[in-house]
Design a protein around this motif. Structure first.
Motif, mmCIF file in Angstrom:
data_model
loop_
_atom_site.group_PDB
_atom_site.id
_atom_site.type_symbol
_atom_site.label_atom_id
_atom_site.label_comp_id
_atom_site.label_asym_id
_atom_site.label_seq_id
_atom_site.Cartn_x
_atom_site.Cartn_y
_atom_site.Cartn_z
ATOM 1 N N LYS A 1 0.816 -1.230 0.168
ATOM 2 C CA LYS A 1 0.093 0.065 -0.093
ATOM 3 C C LYS A 1 1.048 1.439 -0.070
ATOM 4 C CE LYS A 1 -2.543 -0.511 3.709
ATOM 5 N NZ LYS A 1 -1.718 -1.982 4.197
ATOM 6 N N THR A 2 1.955 1.450 0.739
ATOM 7 C CA THR A 2 2.833 2.497 0.876
ATOM 8 C C THR A 2 3.242 2.640 -0.326
ATOM 9 O OG1 THR A 2 3.395 1.965 3.229
ATOM 10 C CG2 THR A 2 4.674 3.525 2.186
ATOM 11 N N THR A 3 3.974 1.668 -1.072
ATOM 12 C CA THR A 3 4.628 2.114 -2.268
ATOM 13 C C THR A 3 3.436 2.496 -3.165
ATOM 14 O OG1 THR A 3 6.118 0.181 -1.912
ATOM 15 C CG2 THR A 3 5.728 0.968 -4.244
ATOM 16 N N PHE A 4 2.243 2.002 -3.297
ATOM 17 C CA PHE A 4 1.259 2.463 -4.266
ATOM 18 C C PHE A 4 1.003 3.938 -3.882
ATOM 19 C CE2 PHE A 4 -3.069 2.970 -5.685
ATOM 20 C CZ PHE A 4 -3.052 2.372 -7.115
ATOM 21 N N VAL A 5 0.672 4.175 -2.694
ATOM 22 C CA VAL A 5 0.415 5.579 -2.390
ATOM 23 C C VAL A 5 1.480 6.481 -2.683
ATOM 24 C CG1 VAL A 5 -0.419 7.248 -0.362
ATOM 25 C CG2 VAL A 5 -1.182 4.796 -0.414
ATOM 26 N N GLN A 6 2.906 6.080 -2.146
ATOM 27 C CA GLN A 6 3.784 6.960 -2.836
ATOM 28 C C GLN A 6 4.024 7.384 -4.106
ATOM 29 O OE1 GLN A 6 6.732 7.880 -0.424
ATOM 30 N NE2 GLN A 6 7.369 9.265 -2.265
ATOM 31 N N GLU A 7 3.849 6.477 -4.965
ATOM 32 C CA GLU A 7 3.712 6.636 -6.586
ATOM 33 C C GLU A 7 2.557 7.514 -6.913
ATOM 34 O OE1 GLU A 7 3.713 2.581 -7.915
ATOM 35 O OE2 GLU A 7 6.067 2.325 -7.784
ATOM 36 N N THR A 8 1.451 7.364 -6.158
ATOM 37 C CA THR A 8 0.366 7.989 -6.309
ATOM 38 C C THR A 8 0.715 9.501 -6.298
ATOM 39 O OG1 THR A 8 -1.268 6.376 -5.972
ATOM 40 C CG2 THR A 8 -2.117 8.637 -5.898
ATOM 41 N N LEU A 9 1.201 9.880 -5.004
ATOM 42 C CA LEU A 9 1.501 11.264 -4.506
ATOM 43 C C LEU A 9 2.422 11.713 -5.218
ATOM 44 C CD1 LEU A 9 1.109 10.959 -0.783
ATOM 45 C CD2 LEU A 9 -0.394 12.391 -2.477
ATOM 46 N N GLU A 10 3.430 10.832 -6.026
ATOM 47 C CA GLU A 10 4.387 11.404 -6.949
ATOM 48 C C GLU A 10 3.919 11.868 -8.383
ATOM 49 O OE1 GLU A 10 7.507 8.577 -7.119
ATOM 50 O OE2 GLU A 10 8.174 8.756 -4.657
ATOM 51 N N ASP A 11 2.931 11.505 -8.578
ATOM 52 C CA ASP A 11 2.266 11.629 -9.964
ATOM 53 C C ASP A 11 1.740 13.098 -10.027
ATOM 54 O OD1 ASP A 11 0.779 11.832 -12.338
ATOM 55 O OD2 ASP A 11 -0.172 9.868 -12.046
ATOM 56 N N PRO A 12 2.680 13.791 -10.808
ATOM 57 C CA PRO A 12 1.709 15.296 -10.912
ATOM 58 C C PRO A 12 0.635 15.522 -11.488
ATOM 59 C CG PRO A 12 3.586 14.787 -12.965
ATOM 60 C CD PRO A 12 3.331 13.577 -11.809
ATOM 61 N N ASP A 13 0.034 14.689 -12.072
ATOM 62 C CA ASP A 13 -1.537 14.733 -12.490
ATOM 63 C C ASP A 13 -2.412 14.757 -11.392
ATOM 64 O OD1 ASP A 13 -0.904 15.091 -15.105
ATOM 65 O OD2 ASP A 13 -0.900 12.896 -15.615
ATOM 66 N N PHE A 14 -1.696 13.876 -10.302
ATOM 67 C CA PHE A 14 -2.945 13.715 -8.923
ATOM 68 C C PHE A 14 -2.555 14.800 -8.130
ATOM 69 C CE2 PHE A 14 -3.389 11.800 -4.888
ATOM 70 C CZ PHE A 14 -4.806 11.509 -4.955
ATOM 71 N N ASN A 15 -1.106 14.916 -7.821
ATOM 72 C CA ASN A 15 -0.691 15.994 -6.993
ATOM 73 C C ASN A 15 -0.398 17.290 -7.376
ATOM 74 O OD1 ASN A 15 -0.450 16.772 -4.299
ATOM 75 N ND2 ASN A 15 1.608 15.634 -3.747
ATOM 76 N N THR A 16 -1.227 18.116 -7.447
ATOM 77 C CA THR A 16 -1.093 19.460 -8.139
ATOM 78 C C THR A 16 -0.809 20.716 -7.038
ATOM 79 O OG1 THR A 16 -3.315 19.751 -8.559
ATOM 80 C CG2 THR A 16 -1.851 18.836 -10.306
#
Length: 314
Positions: free
Chosen positions: A16-31
């Motif tokens: 889960k942590t790896t998945f969430v980390q990658e999600t928050l590193e995505d500039p399309d998700f975290n602007t």
């Protein structure tokens, strides 16, 4: 205005942590949104906040299930004026504890279950109630650490026994992603002709028919079923089904399909019958979407089957 909540569930070390980390590193998700990251368990992986695209992520740790409460969340919301919430939830905690603790203006926007394909069966066998609790509601179930030996059919059925709508994704150890294209090997003849449904196969047939109603359109079936008379279905019909166990003896539910029959009201509630019928697609509120129904050609009294409960995994 509602605060969107992104909820990530799964057992310890599922990724889960790896998945969430990658999600928050995505500039399309975290602007740059002001994000509250709620951590409900500590695994081997830790977050690397410096790599988050957009920044503005505040962390909150909840160590005990009993600590979950509305005032705790509301205080963080007041202090940080958050735009959204991400929650990495503890797989050993019941989801209802979280739902009861969420402020009224928090709304679950997306729920994702992350599972380790190599350990999932063990969790399902030994902690079935907790596993089912995490599978019932997600829009996406991601099985990671898959290999060519992974039994995708087993994983597919484990999800479908409690969740018909979830998108299932398999992530392999080489990083490749495959959508769920599982074709179940069903325990009856799939060529045109009558389905002679064995008593123990009702659960598997129910899952497949409700997921793929067009596949059964016009086919005939012979089955034994338990009658449920309910005003929730149209006049001239009853529900033909079985009691099914999904996770434990405390979690037994009735599953069934609408059956149209002559003198339908005369079949006694909670009685057993043999049904010869044609299968037709039907969408009805009791299904919550598309499904199938039976157009009975004959309904006769029957003795209960040797095993009255049905199961979804064989």
């Amino acid at each position: 205005m509602a605060i969107p909540v992104y909820l990530f569930v799964g057992f310890l070390e599922a990724g889960k942590t790896t998945f969430v980390q990658e999600t928050l590193e995505d500039p399309d998700f975290n602007t740059g949104e002001k994000t509250l990251m709620v951590l409900c368990e500590e695994g081997e992986q830790e977050y690397e906040a410096g790599r988050f695209a957009g920044g503005n992520v505040q962390f909150m740790t909840v160590e005990q299930e009993s600590d979950l409460c509305v005032p705790l969340f509301k205080e963080y919301q007041r202090q940080h004026r958050i735009d959204r919430v991400l929650i990495e939830y503890n797989g050993m905690w019941n989801l209802q504890s979280l739902y009861d603790a969420m402020p009224k203006d928090w709304e679950i926007y997306q729920m994702i279950c992350v599972a380790d394909a190599t350990t999932f069966e063990s969790y399902l066998n030994n902690m079935r109630q907790l596993a089912v609790d995490k599978l019932k509601e997600p829009e996406v179930v991601l099985f990671n650490r898959c290999t060519e030996k992974t039994d995708k059919t087993y994983l597919h059925r484990a999800v479908r026994m409690v969740n018909r709508r979830a998108q299932i994704i398999f992530e392999y150890t080489d990083g490749s992603i495959q959508p769920d294209d599982t074709v179940d090997v069903l325990p009856w003849d799939e060529t045109p002709g009558k389905i002679q449904l064995a008593d123990e196969d009702f659960g598997i047939w129910y899952l497949d028919a409700m997921e793929n109603p067009e596949k059964y359109d016009g086919r005939e079936i012979s089955m034994k079923a338990y009658v449920c008379q309910t005003p929730r279905v149209p006049k001239g019909t009853f529900v033909a089904g079985r009691f099914a166990m999904t996770c434990c003896a405390e979690d037994i539910s009735y599953i069934g399909v609408i059956c149209e029959a002559a003198n339908a009201q005369e079949y006694k509630h909670r009685s057993w019958v043999n049904i010869e019928a044609e299968i037709v697609p039907m969408e009805h509120e009791v299904y919550g979407g598309p499904g199938v129904a039976l157009r009975a050609k004959s309904v006769t009294k029957a003795e209960p089957p040797q095993e009255e409960l049905v199961y979804f995994l064989r």
